[in-house]
Structure formats: C-alpha cells, structure tokens
Design an enzyme around this catalytic site. Structure first.
Site, mmCIF file in Angstrom:
data_model
loop_
_atom_site.group_PDB
_atom_site.id
_atom_site.type_symbol
_atom_site.label_atom_id
_atom_site.label_comp_id
_atom_site.label_asym_id
_atom_site.label_seq_id
_atom_site.Cartn_x
_atom_site.Cartn_y
_atom_site.Cartn_z
ATOM 1 N N GLU A 21 -6.316 4.600 5.915
ATOM 2 C CA GLU A 21 -6.329 3.199 5.492
ATOM 3 C C GLU A 21 -6.972 2.332 6.571
ATOM 4 O OE1 GLU A 21 -2.364 2.035 4.332
ATOM 5 O OE2 GLU A 21 -2.602 2.932 2.356
ATOM 6 N N GLU B 15 -2.610 8.198 -2.237
ATOM 7 C CA GLU B 15 -1.191 7.929 -1.969
ATOM 8 C C GLU B 15 -0.624 7.031 -3.054
ATOM 9 O OE1 GLU B 15 -0.256 5.955 1.696
ATOM 10 O OE2 GLU B 15 -1.618 7.176 2.868
HETATM 11 C C1 GAL Z 1 0.437 3.552 3.530
HETATM 12 C C2 GAL Z 1 0.128 4.490 4.675
HETATM 13 C C3 GAL Z 1 1.084 5.651 4.744
HETATM 14 C C4 GAL Z 1 2.496 5.194 4.576
HETATM 15 C C5 GAL Z 1 2.607 4.433 3.280
HETATM 16 C C6 GAL Z 1 3.998 3.966 2.987
HETATM 17 O O1 GAL Z 1 -0.057 2.290 3.771
HETATM 18 O O2 GAL Z 1 -1.181 4.987 4.551
HETATM 19 O O3 GAL Z 1 0.918 6.306 5.985
HETATM 20 O O4 GAL Z 1 2.856 4.383 5.646
HETATM 21 O O5 GAL Z 1 1.778 3.305 3.329
HETATM 22 O O6 GAL Z 1 4.074 3.279 1.772
#
Ligand code: GAL
Length: 661
Positions: free
Chosen positions: A148, A306
């Site tokens: 990110e 994710e």
């Molecule tokens: C994202 C990040 C992950 C984790 C996740 C939690 O922004 O890439 O590593 O922190 O959020 O929701």
C-alpha cells in the site's frame, strides 16, 4: 509470464509471528480451505536484515519450502514496506516529517521518507537479495512490491523531500518563471527568484498556494511510484518471468496516489478494500471501488489483494461481519472482475496493533462460524473458477480522476463541504439499485461506444479531457456533468468567461456566480425535488431548463438543464440534488439513451455480468436482503450446480453465479 492460480484464494501470511509447529498446521489448514496463494514477507525486513547488510533468509526458506510442498503458491513481497529500527537510528534523515515539522518516529510502520536516497538504496539492496534468492523458485508466482505505497507516509515535508520537490519542479517547468506563471505567484508576494527558494507546502500563516499544493500531491504520488518502478526493474532483471504488482487502495476516502498514472506500471492491478462498517449499505461503495479497480485494469481481471473476513481494528467501532457477509463481499469483487480473493490476514495475530483484526483463522480456532465460512468460500471459488479471465464492459462510463479530486477539495474554495466523490457515489448508487453496470474511465480515456457518460465534479480538467467528453456527446452519448466541473485547468487557473469554462459550450449554459447554500438550507425545485449545499446563478445559452428553483437565493433559475448536442445530448446538474432528484435524473438519462439493466432486479439485489473473449458470460447475483430474490435468467448456477430453468431463486443473503445460455 508465470501464471498465478485463478481464481486465487488466500491472504497475507505472516509466519514470523508464530513458532514453526504452527506453520505445519497453517499449511494443513490452507489445504483444507482451498487456499492456493499467500502473500509472504510483507513486514519482514527487520528479520531478514537484522543489521545493515547482514541477511538471514533461513527462516523464510523453510516457510517457502513448506508452502511449496503443500502446493501453495507465493506472492512474494520485497519486504521493503516497513524499515527496521536500525535504519532510523543510523540514518535519522530517513524519517518522514509532517506539514508542521513533526518527525514521525519508528514504532508503528512505514516510517520512511519516500524521497530518501538512503531508504532507496537499502530497500533496493533487500529487493535485490529477495529477487536473487526467490526469483527462480517454482512456488513464487508473483512479486509484491512494498505494501500500500502511500499509506501513512504519502506526504513528507522534510528537507530531503523539499530538495526532491525542487528537482521535480525543475523537470516539470524548466525555469522558475514558468513555475511562477503556473503557480500565479504574483499573488500575495509569492514570486520566486530561483528554485532554491521553493518549499513543500509546509504549515503557513494562511492558505498555501493552491497550485503548489496540487504539484506537491503530484510530486508525492510520483515519488512513491518511482520507488515502485525502481524495485520492479530490479525484479524484472532478476526474475523476468514473474509478474510484479503492488496493492492499490481504491476505497472510501483514500486519495493520495494518482493510480491512473500507476496502473500502466504494474503487471497486474491489485487492490485492497475494507468496508466502512458504519454504513449498513457499505456494499455499494465496495462495488464502486471494485468497478473503479477494473477501470484501472482496462476492463480486464485484477486481484483483490486484501479485504477482511470480519472486523478490522482501525475504525471507530469495529463491526464483525454478519453470517454470509464475507461470501457476499467476496463474490461482489469477483463479479466486478477480481480473479483473486485474498485477505489480510491468514491467522489473526496474537500480539501487536492488529491482534483484534479478523483473520481467516480466528483466535478461537477452527470450531467457529468464521472458519466454516472460510472453507465454504474456498469451495464456492473452486466451483465458479471458470469465470477467471473474463472481463466486463458496460454502456455507462463514469469519468473519475485523482487530480480533480485533489483540486476539488482544496481549501480556500466556495465551500469546505464539497466532497469530490459525493455525486459519483450518488449517481453510482442509483445505477447500482437499477442493476445497471458502470465502467470507470480516466478523463482523457476512450469514451467511444458509451451510451451514457457521467462526469461528476470534474473540477480540474485538461483541454484533452474536455474534448474527449465533448466528442462523446457529439458522437451520440448522453452526457451528464454535475456542478463544480470544468472550472480550472491543470494549473488550477480558472477558465474565464463564465463557468463551467471547459464545458460551457457543450452544456449550452453560462454561469455567472456560484451560490452555495447555508448549512441545513434546502431549496425546492419545480419538479418536486430539493437541493442543498450548492446552487449556481445559471443562464441558458442553447440548453433547455429541465427543472428550476422555486425558492432560495435564485428562484426561477434553471437547476437542471439539457442541451441537444451533435448526435447526443449534454445534461447539467448545477446543484446537489436530493436522492429522489438523482433517481429521476438517472431514469431520464437511461430512457433517453436506451440503456437497460444487466437483468431487472429489485432493491438490494446486486447483479453484474462478466463476459469472456469467446462470448461466454456469467451473471452474478448477490442478494443483500433478508428475503429470497428471483431473477429471470437462463443457464446453470455454478454455486448450487443446478440449471435455472429461466427463473433463479437466490435465498435471502445468498449468492449465485449463472453460466448463461
Ligand atoms: C491494510 C494493510 C495491511 C493491514 C490491513 C488491516 O491497510 O495493507 O497490512 O494493516 O490494512 O486492515
């Protein structure tokens, strides 16, 4: 190029948080649930390079071997997302600094200045070692640069960044007088004699120069993109067969990176999305994000890198997902082009700031609803895997742009309450409710063939983008522009002669003054709807009035207009219409252009279609309601493995994926 498994299923795997015996159980459970891809080593820098130049790969080698023997493919991170404590101790100048001069220290994550040459050198050193060690490994099917990029440290105002900003400006403008012209520095005694005098927009006694603010955002996005490209090029040299990605953040209010510029640099577009749990209908924003991501991928498949199985840990109240919600959310992404459903993270952490963030394996273990739903999801993805590779194409285009977003929400504007995505979301919701698909297009992108083109709040607009919208109308599209569009050029200079300068001729209107409303004030329109926040003192110059104000500051003035243009038409909404107003407007646009739903549905029942190059198509139905839904479709439902016989029944909260025909 190496192929990653499709449909991919899995998530971020952080084995360093667990003893080795747990790793064996992890692989067994991954197999049980159908996981076929995990992202490894995202935050592993401190373990892989515990002191400068001293590398320890043994523990990671063991994990890679275990995953490989379990048949699980790896999306290998370059591990450069978060530098280890030694970097800051030894090179404090790598730490990011806020607008008001405060240093952001290590102890959280991503504490580095994007312009730091030291960070660049050390991160590329690690990236090279990773490429050398794992680039030829059969299990490694994808590279994942950083994480990110731009989350937490997008804007750094330190002296190193200031120098890099000046270099970026010199490349952009050549000489300082061109910068002075672009920034309008004769205003407020800001004229620069040399580039050496220029700074990032640090905390100032009054509003910063708006063009300086815009250029700083462009620079900051470019700096992080440069870091990505530098790592990607190392990987391409060492591991040319393995595609390279980095996870974007097309969601909610995250607006730091100009992903239209990034999209062409990645081998596959991937995105992270987290629901705003406070919005009971957050799934509409999810669909918006997924469609926009498909736009970045040029209409082709992309990866959901994710999302969460249940609650996150970083919202004000972190709401657990309801039964079936994870499956519905996942299928929404697949319906809109995702060929991967990955989560943060595989196993919920025991320690650290994310221990209350859900994972695929919860703290409570596998005798849980959540785990059973993970297994069910793996099974559904297997059953529908034939959709992989199919794209999507719709009749409605929405023009969106990060630069217009940055511009529209600058301070020193007619109102601080104008939110760039407000109209985009409202229009999208109306189309979503009607089962009409939307493609997201960059401002200077190809609008050929779209029957409806929506241009919400495109504040900053280049001549090329304005021309592309005009041409779409000329060639037959029904175009809708909403308020505060086409106001300035790329330097944030007002296009003179009456608003909205870039679209005045196309829309057949002339606006002499903006007329924002008082907080809570509403005006009535003569079609029975209302507007708030924004109105304009508008005159017709060829357009016809569709609706006018009955009261408020401008009674009798047109609020919504239509201008026949070429073979199409250009509509203008000069105010923030209420939901009924937007609905009525959308109905008229659809009727005029002949655009119909993917299939007719009722409210809360989401439909979307993916179509393969060979013409095969799949209809996705996601029932967000508590009642069963019936949808008229011929084909075979892959989820239940049953023919639909023309009428498909989708249970309350259920999903279906129908191979049509
Ligand atoms: C994202 C990040 C992950 C984790 C996740 C939690 O922004 O890439 O590593 O922190 O959020 O929701």
């Amino acid at each position: 190029m190496t192929a990653w498994p499709r449909l991919a299923f899995g998530g971020d795997y952080n084995p360093e948080q667990w003893p080795a015996e747990v790793h064996d159980e992890d692989v067994a459970l991954m197999r049980e649930s159908g996981v076929n891809l995990v992202t490894l080593a995202v935050f592993s820098w401190a373990l892989l390079e515990p002191s400068e130049g001293h590398y320890e790969f043994g523990w990671l080698d063991e994990v890679v071997t275990k995953l490989h023997s379990g048949g699980i493919s790896i999306d290998m991170a370059t591990a450069t997302a978060s530098p280890p404590p030694w970097l800051a101790r030894r090179y404090p100048e790598t730490l990011p600094v806020t607008e008001d001069g405060r240093t952001m220290w290590p102890g959280g994550r991503q504490a580095f200045c994007p312009s730091s040459p030291v960070y660049r050198e050390r991160s590329l050193g690690l990236c090279r070692r990773m490429g050398e060690r794992y680039g030829g490994h059969d299990a490694v099917v994808l590279w994942h640069v950083g994480n990110e990029l731009g989350n937490h440290n997008a804007w750094c105002y330190c002296d190193v960044s200031a120098a890099a900003f000046r270099r970026w400006l010199e490349r952009r403008y050549g000489d300082v007088d061109r910068l002075n012209d672009a920034w309008g520095t004769n205003f407020w005694s800001q004229r620069y004699a040399t580039f050496d005098e220029v700074l990032p927009p640090r905390l100032a006694p009054n509003f910063a120069n708006p063009t300086q603010q815009l250029d700083f955002r462009r620079f900051s996005s470019d700096e992080l993109l440069d870091n990505f490209v530098a790592e990607r090029d190392v990987l391409r040299e060492l591991s040319p067969a393995v595609p390279v990605t980095t996870n974007f953040m097309v969601m909610g209010h995250v607006r730091e990176m100009d992903y239209w510029r990034w999209a062409s640099e990645v081998d596959v577009v991937s995105n992270d999305h987290y629901l705003n749990a406070h919005d009971p209908e957050g799934y509409v924003e999810l669909a918006f994000s997924a469609d926009w991501t498909r736009g970045l991928a040029g209409g082709q498949p992309w990866m959901l890198m994710e999302h969460s199985t249940s609650a996150v840990n970083w919202q004000h109240r972190n709401i657990a997902k309801r039964p079936g919600e994870m499956l519905r959310n996942s299928l929404q992404h697949v319906a809109r082009g995702a060929d991967a459903v990955l989560f943060f993270q595989w196993r919920a952490s025991r320690a650290g700031a994310e221990k209350y963030h859900s994972g695929m394996v919860p703290h409570a273990g596998t005798d849980t609803r959540l785990w059973r739903e993970v297994v069910e999801l793996g099974d559904v993805l297997q059953r529908i895997r034939e959709v992989a590779g199919a794209g999507a194409r719709n009749d409605v285009a929405m023009v969106v742009d990060w630069q217009a977003w940055w511009g529209a929400e600058l301070d020193s504007h007619p109102t601080q309450d104008l939110v760039y995505l407000d109209q985009a979301h409202t229009l999208y919701r109306a189309l979503w409710e009607r089962g009409v698909g939307v493609d997201f297009v960059r401002p200077d992108g190809d609008l050929t063939g779209y029957r409806v083109v929506l241009v919400p709040t495109l504040y900053t607009v280049t001549d090329a983008a304005a021309e592309s919208v005009r041409r779409a109308a000329e060639e037959g599209a029904t175009v809708l522009v909403t308020y505060f569009s086409g106001i300035v050029d790329e330097h944030d200079h007002v296009r003179l002669g009456g608003y909205p300068g870039a679209f005045r001729e196309l829309l057949g209107v002339f606006v002499e003054e903006f007329a924002p409303l008082r907080t809570e004030e509403k005006v009535r329109l003569d079609d029975g709807t209302t507007a708030d926040l924004w109105t304009e003192h508008l005159h017709l110059r060829g357009a016809e009035a569709v609706a006018s104000y009955l009261d408020g500051p401008l009674p009798g003035t047109p609020a919504v207009t239509r201008h026949g243009y070429g073979r199409g038409a250009a509509w203008y909404a000069a105010c923030r219409l209420d939901d009924d107003g937007v609905s009525a407007l959308v109905d008229r646009l659809l009727a005029e252009s002949g655009v119909v739903p993917v299939v007719p549905t009722r409210g809360g029942v989401e439909v979307a279609r993916r179509t393969a190059a060979d013409g095969r198509s799949w209809l996705f139905v996601v029932n967000h309601t508590a009642e069963p839904a019936s949808v008229a479709v011929d084909g075979h439902d892959l989820v239940t493995d049953r023919p639909t016989d023309g009428a498909l029944e989708v249970p309350a909260g259920g999903v279906a994926v129908v191979r049509e025909g």
